[in-house]
Design a protein around this motif. Structure first.
Motif, mmCIF file in Angstrom:
data_model
loop_
_atom_site.group_PDB
_atom_site.id
_atom_site.type_symbol
_atom_site.label_atom_id
_atom_site.label_comp_id
_atom_site.label_asym_id
_atom_site.label_seq_id
_atom_site.Cartn_x
_atom_site.Cartn_y
_atom_site.Cartn_z
ATOM 1 N N THR A 96 32.053 -70.929 -3.222
ATOM 2 C CA THR A 96 30.959 -70.320 -3.988
ATOM 3 C C THR A 96 29.599 -70.637 -3.379
ATOM 4 O O THR A 96 28.741 -69.754 -3.264
ATOM 5 C CB THR A 96 30.995 -70.808 -5.443
ATOM 6 N N ILE A 97 29.401 -71.881 -2.973
ATOM 7 C CA ILE A 97 28.088 -72.310 -2.492
ATOM 8 C C ILE A 97 27.853 -71.926 -1.033
ATOM 9 O O ILE A 97 26.756 -71.512 -0.654
ATOM 10 C CB ILE A 97 27.929 -73.844 -2.651
ATOM 11 N N PHE A 98 28.870 -72.046 -0.210
ATOM 12 C CA PHE A 98 28.676 -71.878 1.236
ATOM 13 C C PHE A 98 29.178 -70.554 1.797
ATOM 14 O O PHE A 98 28.657 -70.072 2.801
ATOM 15 C CB PHE A 98 29.373 -73.020 1.991
ATOM 16 N N PHE A 99 30.203 -69.952 1.158
ATOM 17 C CA PHE A 99 30.882 -68.807 1.777
ATOM 18 C C PHE A 99 30.902 -67.554 0.904
ATOM 19 O O PHE A 99 31.809 -66.740 1.013
ATOM 20 C CB PHE A 99 32.314 -69.206 2.162
ATOM 21 N N GLY A 100 29.928 -67.407 0.039
ATOM 22 C CA GLY A 100 29.744 -66.137 -0.647
ATOM 23 C C GLY A 100 30.707 -65.805 -1.764
ATOM 24 O O GLY A 100 30.771 -64.654 -2.201
ATOM 25 N N ALA A 101 31.481 -66.779 -2.241
ATOM 26 C CA ALA A 101 32.406 -66.571 -3.370
ATOM 27 C C ALA A 101 33.276 -65.336 -3.143
ATOM 28 O O ALA A 101 33.978 -65.248 -2.151
ATOM 29 C CB ALA A 101 31.633 -66.498 -4.682
ATOM 30 N N GLN A 118 22.285 -71.901 -11.037
ATOM 31 C CA GLN A 118 23.224 -70.962 -11.653
ATOM 32 C C GLN A 118 24.121 -70.344 -10.587
ATOM 33 O O GLN A 118 23.652 -69.769 -9.610
ATOM 34 C CB GLN A 118 22.465 -69.872 -12.398
ATOM 35 N N LEU A 119 25.424 -70.461 -10.774
ATOM 36 C CA LEU A 119 26.366 -70.037 -9.745
ATOM 37 C C LEU A 119 26.300 -68.535 -9.466
ATOM 38 O O LEU A 119 26.407 -68.103 -8.314
ATOM 39 C CB LEU A 119 27.787 -70.439 -10.149
ATOM 40 N N SER A 120 26.122 -67.726 -10.517
ATOM 41 C CA SER A 120 26.057 -66.272 -10.293
ATOM 42 C C SER A 120 24.834 -65.894 -9.466
ATOM 43 O O SER A 120 24.892 -64.984 -8.625
ATOM 44 C CB SER A 120 26.034 -65.538 -11.635
ATOM 45 N N GLU A 121 23.709 -66.584 -9.673
ATOM 46 C CA GLU A 121 22.506 -66.317 -8.884
ATOM 47 C C GLU A 121 22.703 -66.747 -7.432
ATOM 48 O O GLU A 121 22.250 -66.069 -6.501
ATOM 49 C CB GLU A 121 21.294 -67.033 -9.485
ATOM 50 N N ILE A 122 23.377 -67.875 -7.234
ATOM 51 C CA ILE A 122 23.639 -68.353 -5.877
ATOM 52 C C ILE A 122 24.515 -67.351 -5.128
ATOM 53 O O ILE A 122 24.301 -67.085 -3.938
ATOM 54 C CB ILE A 122 24.297 -69.743 -5.926
ATOM 55 N N VAL A 123 25.496 -66.774 -5.824
ATOM 56 C CA VAL A 123 26.352 -65.762 -5.197
ATOM 57 C C VAL A 123 25.539 -64.510 -4.877
ATOM 58 O O VAL A 123 25.679 -63.921 -3.797
ATOM 59 C CB VAL A 123 27.543 -65.413 -6.112
ATOM 60 N N ALA A 124 24.669 -64.105 -5.794
ATOM 61 C CA ALA A 124 23.860 -62.897 -5.583
ATOM 62 C C ALA A 124 22.965 -63.037 -4.356
ATOM 63 O O ALA A 124 22.764 -62.074 -3.603
ATOM 64 C CB ALA A 124 23.019 -62.617 -6.822
ATOM 65 N N ILE A 125 22.437 -64.241 -4.119
ATOM 66 C CA ILE A 125 21.592 -64.483 -2.944
ATOM 67 C C ILE A 125 22.373 -64.256 -1.657
ATOM 68 O O ILE A 125 21.809 -63.851 -0.629
ATOM 69 C CB ILE A 125 21.031 -65.930 -3.004
ATOM 70 N N GLN A 126 23.691 -64.464 -1.712
ATOM 71 C CA GLN A 126 24.516 -64.379 -0.503
ATOM 72 C C GLN A 126 24.958 -62.955 -0.169
ATOM 73 O O GLN A 126 25.741 -62.759 0.770
ATOM 74 C CB GLN A 126 25.735 -65.296 -0.650
ATOM 75 N N LYS A 127 24.479 -61.978 -0.904
ATOM 76 C CA LYS A 127 24.757 -60.591 -0.539
ATOM 77 C C LYS A 127 24.152 -60.240 0.815
ATOM 78 O O LYS A 127 24.591 -59.311 1.482
ATOM 79 C CB LYS A 127 24.233 -59.642 -1.625
ATOM 80 N N ASP A 128 23.130 -60.985 1.217
ATOM 81 C CA ASP A 128 22.503 -60.779 2.526
ATOM 82 C C ASP A 128 23.076 -61.686 3.597
ATOM 83 O O ASP A 128 22.586 -61.705 4.724
ATOM 84 C CB ASP A 128 20.988 -61.027 2.421
ATOM 85 N N LEU A 172 8.934 -73.862 5.848
ATOM 86 C CA LEU A 172 8.469 -73.043 6.965
ATOM 87 C C LEU A 172 9.027 -71.626 6.933
ATOM 88 O O LEU A 172 8.763 -70.827 7.831
ATOM 89 C CB LEU A 172 8.854 -73.714 8.290
ATOM 90 N N ASN A 173 9.851 -71.349 5.898
ATOM 91 C CA ASN A 173 10.431 -70.019 5.698
ATOM 92 C C ASN A 173 11.215 -69.548 6.927
ATOM 93 O O ASN A 173 11.031 -68.451 7.447
ATOM 94 C CB ASN A 173 9.333 -69.004 5.372
ATOM 95 N N LEU A 174 12.141 -70.432 7.369
ATOM 96 C CA LEU A 174 12.933 -70.133 8.554
ATOM 97 C C LEU A 174 14.334 -69.623 8.229
ATOM 98 O O LEU A 174 15.162 -69.547 9.139
ATOM 99 C CB LEU A 174 13.045 -71.393 9.437
ATOM 100 N N THR A 175 14.590 -69.289 6.955
ATOM 101 C CA THR A 175 15.924 -68.791 6.634
ATOM 102 C C THR A 175 16.168 -67.474 7.339
ATOM 103 O O THR A 175 15.270 -66.651 7.513
ATOM 104 C CB THR A 175 16.075 -68.587 5.105
ATOM 105 N N ILE A 176 17.388 -67.271 7.754
ATOM 106 C CA ILE A 176 17.760 -66.057 8.494
ATOM 107 C C ILE A 176 17.675 -64.826 7.595
ATOM 108 O O ILE A 176 18.176 -64.832 6.468
ATOM 109 C CB ILE A 176 19.176 -66.185 9.072
ATOM 110 N N GLN A 177 17.029 -63.809 8.044
ATOM 111 C CA GLN A 177 16.926 -62.558 7.305
ATOM 112 C C GLN A 177 17.889 -61.539 7.892
ATOM 113 O O GLN A 177 17.930 -61.315 9.090
ATOM 114 C CB GLN A 177 15.484 -62.032 7.379
ATOM 115 N N PHE A 178 18.700 -60.900 7.026
ATOM 116 C CA PHE A 178 19.675 -59.908 7.484
ATOM 117 C C PHE A 178 19.179 -58.518 7.157
ATOM 118 O O PHE A 178 18.516 -58.294 6.165
ATOM 119 C CB PHE A 178 21.028 -60.142 6.801
#
Length: 354
Positions: free
Chosen positions: A273-278, A190-200, A348-354
């Motif tokens: 939308t997918i890579f740069f936070g919409a 879902q595109l809106s959820e993908i955008v919401a994840i990018q708030k961080d 391995l849960n290596l995603t960057i945390q902000f």
């Protein structure tokens, strides 16, 4: 299907105050359709002008500069010319398929545009399989090109149509797999959820090197799927005249021409939308001023569109064997390895945390 977002709901709520529910629903859909058709036409005119200006800059010339201030009305003049031109065709053409083909191309482009999130409140449909829907619609569009080539009963048009079929079937694999790489990271279609994840943070940053590789592959494959240079073997003026739309004139030709630019916009909008936070901006500016989200989204999208135009005026056209070699021997294996690498990072849960 979950109709979203507040633009749809707000229009329907307002209409409910002046008409019955069934009429309000139909009227809301009609108003949104008219709005998207208007955007479709205006965006096409602007992108054609942008293409000409970018081409002129790369070739050290002025480009259109006579019709209107700085040539701004040139594409409008071209549109009026195409509207007024006579619709011609060949006697031996399959009339039904010949006339049907342009509508296939234009409708699929409009359907793809409908799920693009321009901001937090401007999106016609926010369905939970948004990325899958976009991939499916992009595959349907090639049917219009095949119908145009076959229905024209012209050997150049037919060669162009067959090239388009081969090219689209090949490169949509890389488009789909590069997006699948990012789905592994987000866990949602879902595109809106993908955008919401990018708030961080943008996914191209959160996803480390695999996200960067996925973006590069997506841009190459997306450019090929829209039949843009250096992958424009479908038209290839020096070989095939005008390719699959050789026998089209007037508005039927304009449909194909317009759809190419809108498809380029859609490819760029998906990348944003997918890579740069919409529509999301740094420091939460669009959270406090939501209406700025549309301009932020369009600004990012135009940067990607410019990148695709840069490709056109930098690289020479590939041969058909080079085009297929690039996909099957390089992009596809690289994509498969990249998916495995992204799966390991997520595991391995290596995603960057902000």
């Amino acid at each position: 299907m979950n109709t979203s977002l507040s633009i749809t709901e707000n229009i329907q709520d307002w209409l409910l105050t002046i008409m019955p529910a069934s009429a309000a629903s139909i009227t809301a859909m009609a108003l949104i359709a008219v709005a998207y058709l208007t955007f479709f036409a205006l965006a096409g005119l602007f992108l054609v002008l942008m293409e000409r200006k970018v081409a002129a800059r790369f070739q050290l010339r002025l480009g259109p500069n006579r019709v209107g201030y700085y040539g701004l009305l040139q594409t409008l003049a071209d549109a009026l010319k195409l509207v007024s031109k006579e619709l011609t065709g060949t006697v031996k053409a399959d009339k039904f398929l010949y006339n049907l083909a342009p509508y296939f191309v234009i409708i699929t482009a409009l359907m793809g545009l409908a799920v693009i999130p321009f901001s937090g409140s401007i999106q016609a449909f926010d369905i939970n399989i948004g990325i899958f829907f976009l991939i499916a619609i992009s595959s349907v569009g090639v049917i219009g090109i095949l119908l145009a080539g076959w229905g024209s009963n012209n050997k150049f048009a037919m060669i162009g149509a067959m090239r388009s079929g081969v090219q689209t079937i090949s490169y949509e694999l890389s488009v789909g797999l590069s997006l699948l790489t990012m789905i592994l990271l987000t866990g949602s279609l879902q595109l809106s959820e993908i955008v919401a994840i990018q708030k961080d943070g943008w996914l191209i940053v959160q996803g480390h090197i695999p996200a960067l590789i996925a973006f590069m592959i997506y841009m190459i494959a997306g450019t090929a799927e829209t039949n843009r240079a250096p992958f424009d073997l479908v038209e290839a003026e020096s070989e095939l005249g005008a390719g699959f739309h050789t026998e089209y004139s007037g508005m039927k030709f304009a449909y194909f021409f317009l759809a190419e630019f809108i498809n380029m916009f859609i490819i760029a909008a998906i990348a944003v939308t997918i890579f740069f936070g919409a529509w999301l901006s740094p420091f939460g500016i669009t959270d406090s001023l939501p209406w700025l989200g549309v301009f932020w989204f369009l600004g990012k999208t135009l940067v990607i569109v410019f990148l695709m135009m840069w490709f056109r005026w930098t690289f020479p056209r590939l041969r058909i064997d080079q085009l297929l070699t690039l996909e099957w021997k390089y992009l596809l294996p690289l994509n498969l390895m990249n998916i495995v690498l992204m799966a390991l990072i997520v595991w391995l849960n290596l995603t960057i945390q902000f």
